[in-house]
Structures are given as C-alpha cells and as structure tokens.
Design an enzyme around this catalytic site. Structure first.
Site, mmCIF file in Angstrom:
data_model
loop_
_atom_site.group_PDB
_atom_site.id
_atom_site.type_symbol
_atom_site.label_atom_id
_atom_site.label_comp_id
_atom_site.label_asym_id
_atom_site.label_seq_id
_atom_site.Cartn_x
_atom_site.Cartn_y
_atom_site.Cartn_z
ATOM 1 N N SER A 182 -9.406 -7.135 3.628
ATOM 2 C CA SER A 182 -9.377 -5.893 4.393
ATOM 3 C C SER A 182 -10.663 -5.598 5.148
ATOM 4 O O SER A 182 -10.653 -4.810 6.080
ATOM 5 C CB SER A 182 -9.032 -4.726 3.471
ATOM 6 O OG SER A 182 -9.962 -4.653 2.415
ATOM 7 N N HIS A 210 -2.570 -5.608 3.368
ATOM 8 C CA HIS A 210 -2.792 -5.542 4.823
ATOM 9 C C HIS A 210 -1.915 -6.522 5.601
ATOM 10 O O HIS A 210 -2.030 -6.612 6.821
ATOM 11 C CB HIS A 210 -4.271 -5.776 5.149
ATOM 12 C CG HIS A 210 -5.121 -4.598 4.806
ATOM 13 N ND1 HIS A 210 -5.348 -3.563 5.680
ATOM 14 C CD2 HIS A 210 -5.772 -4.280 3.658
ATOM 15 C CE1 HIS A 210 -6.116 -2.658 5.100
ATOM 16 N NE2 HIS A 210 -6.391 -3.061 3.873
ATOM 17 N N LYS A 241 0.126 1.558 4.300
ATOM 18 C CA LYS A 241 -0.553 1.083 5.515
ATOM 19 C C LYS A 241 0.479 0.921 6.634
ATOM 20 O O LYS A 241 0.828 1.908 7.254
ATOM 21 C CB LYS A 241 -1.336 -0.188 5.197
ATOM 22 C CG LYS A 241 -2.360 0.079 4.073
ATOM 23 C CD LYS A 241 -3.263 -1.075 3.817
ATOM 24 C CE LYS A 241 -3.993 -0.973 2.497
ATOM 25 N NZ LYS A 241 -4.852 0.212 2.347
HETATM 26 C C1 LIG Z 1 -6.056 -5.444 -0.625
HETATM 27 C C2 LIG Z 1 -5.688 -4.058 -1.031
HETATM 28 N N1 LIG Z 1 -5.003 -3.863 -2.156
HETATM 29 C C3 LIG Z 1 -4.642 -2.633 -2.557
HETATM 30 C C4 LIG Z 1 -5.000 -1.524 -1.837
HETATM 31 C C5 LIG Z 1 -4.608 -0.179 -2.329
HETATM 32 O O1 LIG Z 1 -3.463 0.278 -1.674
HETATM 33 P P1 LIG Z 1 -3.013 1.791 -1.805
HETATM 34 O O2 LIG Z 1 -3.763 2.561 -0.787
HETATM 35 O O3 LIG Z 1 -1.557 1.751 -1.567
HETATM 36 O O4 LIG Z 1 -3.350 2.215 -3.184
HETATM 37 C C6 LIG Z 1 -5.711 -1.661 -0.666
HETATM 38 C C7 LIG Z 1 -6.080 -0.462 0.100
HETATM 39 O O5 LIG Z 1 -7.109 -0.291 0.633
HETATM 40 C C8 LIG Z 1 -6.075 -2.964 -0.241
HETATM 41 O O6 LIG Z 1 -6.756 -3.141 0.879
#
Ligand SMILES: Cc1ncc(COP(=O)(O)O)c(C=O)c1O
Length: 393
Positions: A182, A210, A241
């Site tokens: 990310s 992502h 997202k």
């Molecule tokens: C790779 C990754 N996993 C999990 C998450 C967490 O997702 P959520 O916002 O749905 O909790 C994110 C969010 O930034 C992320 O980038």
C-alpha cells in the site's frame, strides 16, 4: 491539575510533533469523492482509497437506504449468537462467485479479517514466513497467533526459499504477503510464491486489500490477475477501498472458510457488518459484474497521472498500480509539501515513519475513477508548482 501518570505520553506527542511525524487528521465536511470540502474549502482529493468512486455512488447510496427500510440497521449481535442475516450470506455468495472462489466469509474490516485468519491457521508451534513490508494488520495477526514469524526480504522469492530451507523445526507453516503493497504500489510475485508454497506444501495467504476491485479482470483481485484460481489457499480483501464501503472478506477454499466460521475470533466475538454497508457492497458487486468501465477508467487515470509526474521529474518509486508515491525523503519535507498542496487546493497526505521507513517519507497519491481528465491536469499543475517551490524538481 498535572497528571503524572501520562507525562510520558505528553513527551512522546511533543517528540512526534518535533520530528514532523504527528498525524494531523483533517475533518471532511462533504461526502468522500473526487473533490472534498475541508474547512469550508473545496479541494481535489488524492488521499482516499476510493479507487472506483463507489464511496458516494448513487447506486450504493440507494441500495443502502433500501436495505435499511427492509431490514433495519444493525445485526444485533455476533452472527454465531443472534443468527446471521440473509444479507450477509448473499454478499458472501456473491463475492465468492465474483472472485471465482469456492467460498467467502465477511468480517467487520480488512484488519479484523487478518486478525481472524492468521491465528486460526497457525499457533505457537508453527512458523509464518512474512514479507518484511507486510501491512500492520498482518503483523498483528502474526503476533496474535504466537507462531514464530520469519521475515523474508520484500518481494523476494529467492530469500523466501532460503528462509524456508533454513527453518527445519516447525509444525504447520504459512506464507503471507500483501498483494499490492500500500505504500509503494508494487505487486507481490504471487505466481512465484504459489510455486514455492506448492513445492513445500505450505499454506499460502495473500492480503489483497489494495487489489480488490483494482487488479484482475473487472477488479476480481490478485488471484485473478495471476490466474491462480484454486491455488491460493486464502485471499483476504477489504470492502473499504475499491468497494467504497467498509468490511473485510476472506475468499478461498471451502474447508478454510468453514474453519474461520468456527475459529475466527473477530467473527465469533464481534458483531457483523451493518445492514446498509452489506447491501451497498452487494450493489458494488452488481456494478463490477455489469461493466469493467470504472476499473478501466481507474487504470487509465493512474497511467496518465504517473506518466505526468515522471515527466515533471518526480520520483514515483516502483509503483505498478494506481497507488503513486512521490518520494521525498525526509518527513518534514513531505509534511511541508502536503501543506503547500493543501494551500493550492489539493488534498494528498504526507506519509512518514513508522508507516514507511525513516528517510523514505513521501506523498502518496491515490488515483480514482472518480477523477475527471480536468482534475488530473489540475493535479499535475499543482504538484509542479509545489515541487518547484520546494526545490524537489
Ligand atoms: C494491506 C492492507 N490490509 C488490510 C488493511 C485494512 O483494511 P480495512 O481498512 O478494511 O480494515 C489495509 C488498509 O489500509 C491494507 O492496506
């Protein structure tokens, strides 16, 4: 009156401010969209993970309202206690079909999906091989599992092979990686990781937060991108997202999904997604199944912006996706850059340590299908002005 017990927190907060690492959280006074209102000003928004412009889409809004009228707002309790609502089952079935997976389970967020999954698959006598740049929720999931976690060099199948060969004492084994990283926008070599996992009989898990709605045909995700259907044991995703709502999912093998319904602690001990969230996500799946238009627009917007930034002389790192980092180095420079962007009418956040390593601070530019061509051209104009004023280009 001075509270001595929290003096250390005050000192830490001061230290963060001095180091340019203090998070200033802006209040958004409008819906999340290509443009947002902050402090009464309309600003071009390049911060959100709203890749497909779903967060304020009329079809999702209508679906959420209709669902409230038909089924209320909340699930009432955790699903194993109060029963699961048909809307959650419908979303899980639709997501599994969309992603061409055997089964799917949803969670309250992508974060809790990781916290549920990793400790359900491995425990204290086991070993996890984890990419060194994995997301915080994977790291926390690994810690919660109490398994021994061995970090391999970022996106390096060679180092993963080495680490596997060096690890001779283990119970069960799990390889875990982000799908799209990310902060840099690069993609995990999932095809190679899959070969290694199959060769050694190791479980493979990818967190495609992502890549969900972004990679693969019509946004079907990283497993579809590499055409690895049925070969990746666990695909975690988020609905916060590209789907524009909130919630997490795990898609994959039926047995593993059945197991998560029995042993995924955030599933067992925390209430499900709300009714309108769930219904809005179903509508997002409808839209993605009907047309690839939004996903196509996202990618063409991203290509235009990335190329424009490079032509201006910015270092965009090694992004392969709509996440475009503008590498600046030191955190105070990134913060000043972000401040000047805001002054010029563009909202894009500075990201520094501990989210990225020290000395690798950046502005992270998030593309969206919601941006118009005019928006993209305006963004490049603003970045050029600020970049020149700060001597970056
Ligand atoms: C790779 C990754 N996993 C999990 C998450 C967490 O997702 P959520 O916002 O749905 O909790 C994110 C969010 O930034 C992320 O980038």
């Amino acid at each position: 009156m001075k509270n001595n017990k929290i003096g250390w927190i005050e000192q830490e907060l001061t230290r963060l401010k001095e180091a340019g690492l203090f998070n200033t959280i802006r209040t958004i006074e409008s819906p999340m969209d290509a443009w947002v209102t902050i402090d009464g000003r309309r600003l071009l928004n390049f911060c959100a993970n709203n890749y497909l412009g779903m967060a304020n889409h009329p079809r999702l809004r209508a679906a959420a309202k209709k669902a409230i009228d038909e089924s209320g707002v909340g699930p009432g309790a955790v699903r194993t206690i109060a029963g699961t609502m048909s809307v959650h089952i419908e979303l899980e079935e639709r997501l599994a079909a969309f992603k061409k997976a055997e089964a799917c389970i949803t969670f309250q967020s992508g974060f809790t999906a990781n916290l549920a999954t990793i400790p359900a698959l491995v425990g204290k006598d086991d070993v996890i091989f984890s990419d060194e740049l994995n997301h915080a929720s994977i790291i926390d999931g690994c810690r919660l599992s109490r398994a021994k976690t061995i970090r391999y060099a970022h996106n390096s199948p060679e180092d993963l092979r080495r680490k596997i060969a060096e690890t001779t004492e283990y119970g069960r084994r799990l390889i875990v990686t982000d799908g799209v990283f990310s902060m840099d926008g690069d993609i995990a070599p999932l095809d190679q990781l899959c070969e290694i996992a199959e060769e050694h009989g190791i479980l493979l898990m990818v967190d495609d937060a992502h890549g969900e709605g972004v990679l693969g045909k019509g946004g079907r995700g990283i497993v579809d991108h590499f055409n690895l259907h049925g070969r990746v044991d666990v695909e975690v995703g988020t609905l916060s997202k590209a789907f524009g709502v909130v919630g997490g999912l795990v898609a994959g093998n039926q047995t593993i999904i059945d197991w998560l319904r029995q042993r995924g602690r955030p599933f067992l001990f925390s209430s499900a997604m709300t009714v309108p969230d769930t219904a809005a996500c179903i509508e997002a799946v409808n839209m993605l199944e009907e047309s690839t238009e939004q996903v196509d627009t996202l990618w063409s917007n991203a290509a235009f912006l990335k190329q424009g930034m490079q032509q201006l002389g910015f270092d965009t790192g090694h992004s392969e996706t709509p996440i475009v980092p503008i590498m600046l180095g030191e955190a105070p420079l990134a913060q000043e850059f972000s401040r000047q962007l805001l002054q010029e009418g563009l909202f894009a956040m500075a990201i520094g340590f501990p989210t990225v390593p020290k000395g690798k601070a950046r502005i992270r530019v998030m593309n969206s299908a919601a941006h118009s061509q005019e928006d993209l051209e305006k963004a490049l104009e603003i970045f050029a002005k600020v970049g020149k004023s700060l001597g970056v280009i």
